[in-house]
Scaffold this active site. Structure first.
Site, short mmCIF file in Angstrom:
data_model
loop_
_atom_site.label_atom_id
_atom_site.label_comp_id
_atom_site.label_asym_id
_atom_site.label_seq_id
_atom_site.Cartn_x
_atom_site.Cartn_y
_atom_site.Cartn_z
N ASP A 170 -3.34 -2.18 -14.15
CA ASP A 170 -3.50 -0.99 -13.25
C ASP A 170 -3.11 0.13 -13.69
O ASP A 170 -2.44 0.81 -12.94
CB ASP A 170 -2.22 -1.87 -12.68
N GLY A 179 -5.55 -2.17 -7.13
CA GLY A 179 -4.24 -1.42 -7.16
C GLY A 179 -3.59 -1.96 -6.39
O GLY A 179 -3.65 -1.68 -5.11
N ARG A 180 -2.37 -2.87 -6.33
CA ARG A 180 -1.42 -2.71 -5.40
C ARG A 180 -1.32 -1.08 -4.82
O ARG A 180 -0.84 -1.20 -3.82
CB ARG A 180 -0.59 -3.88 -4.90
N GLU A 215 -7.18 -0.96 -3.05
CA GLU A 215 -6.86 -2.20 -2.35
C GLU A 215 -5.33 -1.56 -1.41
O GLU A 215 -5.45 -1.38 -0.70
CB GLU A 215 -6.70 -2.74 -2.94
#
Length: 398
Positions: free
Chosen positions: A137, A181-182, A237
């Site tokens: 990330d 990629g939260r 995402e």
């Protein structure tokens, strides 16, 4: 100082290069005469259960293969120990005479390293703790980049270019590629490296750093389709609306992780349904998911160099008496030659590192030259293709 016993653990999500960090750390530990090197199976979960392995005599051939193996060889977890479990871990380290610990991981692991270091001090147990950054990330504060990002970003960029070659040959006309990629958009942003001219994919990139407006998204996509009849959209995402709410989040609580966070992903399918309904066009969704962080074939040279560097640097830092610090990679001056400093763990655990606002711009592909100049050497050269096909204006003439 080299005779101390050392503990190593890998936390959080795996990457293509996290084992290169482990291999390098082991090689440096052997060279510095560590008496014993222990590893926790599945990170904190293994420490809680006393599941340690002795890695004091791994052969050079095994280390070489390990350095080019994806996944996390020690196993990983996202377990947060209780106070009683922390006391049990300290008792275990006392029994094994371990006074140095290397935490390889992302934000959660760096927080765990800092918290455990504080706890050991409160228990009057001498333990040096150093963090080695790792995450696809690229969201850890205090470091120029994170090992794992360059390789996953390379996967995204090459996949975007390849997907574009497919769709432009037989227009769908829309394909939405979802990246991991939260809460940050570094991976989705990497798709911009694939674009060579106006017709090339990607045609739209959606990042969490820029509030998502569905009406604008549909209008932009409609404009692109009227111009060239096909489009590749890359979407992170974790994109959010102007109120900061996820555009899509699975409602199934059984899919939450150990930290009770909803399982990310699914926004591409959600948007594909909206596109099909509102624009009356065929729209596919593509979600590589874990494949994007597991592809050793896409490991970048710079990423491997960074991963090996931080492993050895962390062991050196422990040997020099440092503690409660993380290895911070410095901005690249020359490809393949990483350098680093030490930063306090307390300074890197507060928030996620977003794509800087001054690296963003207006437009369908909202990344400017600052991001491209940063990402290109981390990703490396992509495959170049000769075949291209002109636009077929079927959509515009329909």
């Amino acid at each position: 100082m080299g005779a101390h016993n050392l503990l190593i653990l890998q936390g959080g999500g795996p990457t293509p290069v996290v084992n290169a960090t482990l291999s390098s750390a082991l090689s440096e530990a052997y060279a510095r005469g560590k008496r014993k090197v222990f590893a926790a199976r599945h990170a904190m979960e293994g420490l809680i259960g006393g599941h340690l392995v002795d890695l004091s005599d791994v052969s050079p051939d095994q280390l070489k293969r390990l350095s080019r193996t994806p996944g996390a060889a020690l196993g990983s977890s996202r377990v947060k120990p209780t106070q009683q479990e922390l006391r049990s871990i300290v008792d275990l380290l006392r029994k094994l005479d371990v006074h140095e610990a290397l935490f390889i991981g992302g934000n959660g692991t760096m927080r765990a390293a800092h918290a455990f270091s504080d706890f050991c001090r409160s228990e009057r147990y001498e333990l040096r703790a150093i963090g080695a950054p790792k995450t696809i990330d690229n969201d850890i504060q205090g470091t120029d980049r994170c090992p794992g990002y360059g390789s996953a970003a390379r996967y995204v960029a090459q996949s975007t270019r390849d997907l574009g070659m497919d769709v432009r040959a037989l227009p769908q006309p829309v394909s939405i590629l979802e990246t991991m990629g939260r809460s940050v958009g570094w991976l989705a942003a990497a798709s911009a490296i694939a674009k060579r001219d106006e017709q090339d994919a990607p045609h739209l990139i959606c990042l969490p750093e820029i509030p998502f407006l569905v009406e604008k998204f549909l209008a932009d996509l409609d404009r692109i389709l009227k111009k060239q009849n096909w489009a590749i959209v890359v979407v992170c995402e974790g994109i959010r609306d102007k109120r900061g709410n996820p555009v899509y989040e699975t409602p199934d609580l059984s899919q939450a992780d150990a930290l009770k966070r909803p399982m990310p992903g699914g926004v591409a399918r959600h948007l594909a349904k909206i596109v099909s309904r509102e624009l009356k066009v065929r729209c596919r969704d593509e979600k590589p998911g874990l494949i994007g962080r597991a592809s050793m074939l896409h490991a970048s040279k710079q990423d491997l160099a960074d991963a090996e560097f931080v492993g050895a640097a962390a062991v050196r830092a422990l040997d020099e008496g440092h503690t409660d610090r993380m290895i911070s990679l410095s901005p690249l001056k020359r490809a393949g030659e990483p350098a680093a400093t030490l930063v306090p763990l307390a300074a890197v655990t507060g928030s996620d590192r977003l794509v800087p606002q001054d690296w963003l711009c207006d437009g369908d592909v909202p990344l400017n030259h600052k991001f491209l100049e940063y990402a290109q050497p981390l990703i490396g050269d992509l495959l170049e293709y000769e075949f291209a096909v002109g636009s077929v204006e079927r959509y515009a003439n329909a």
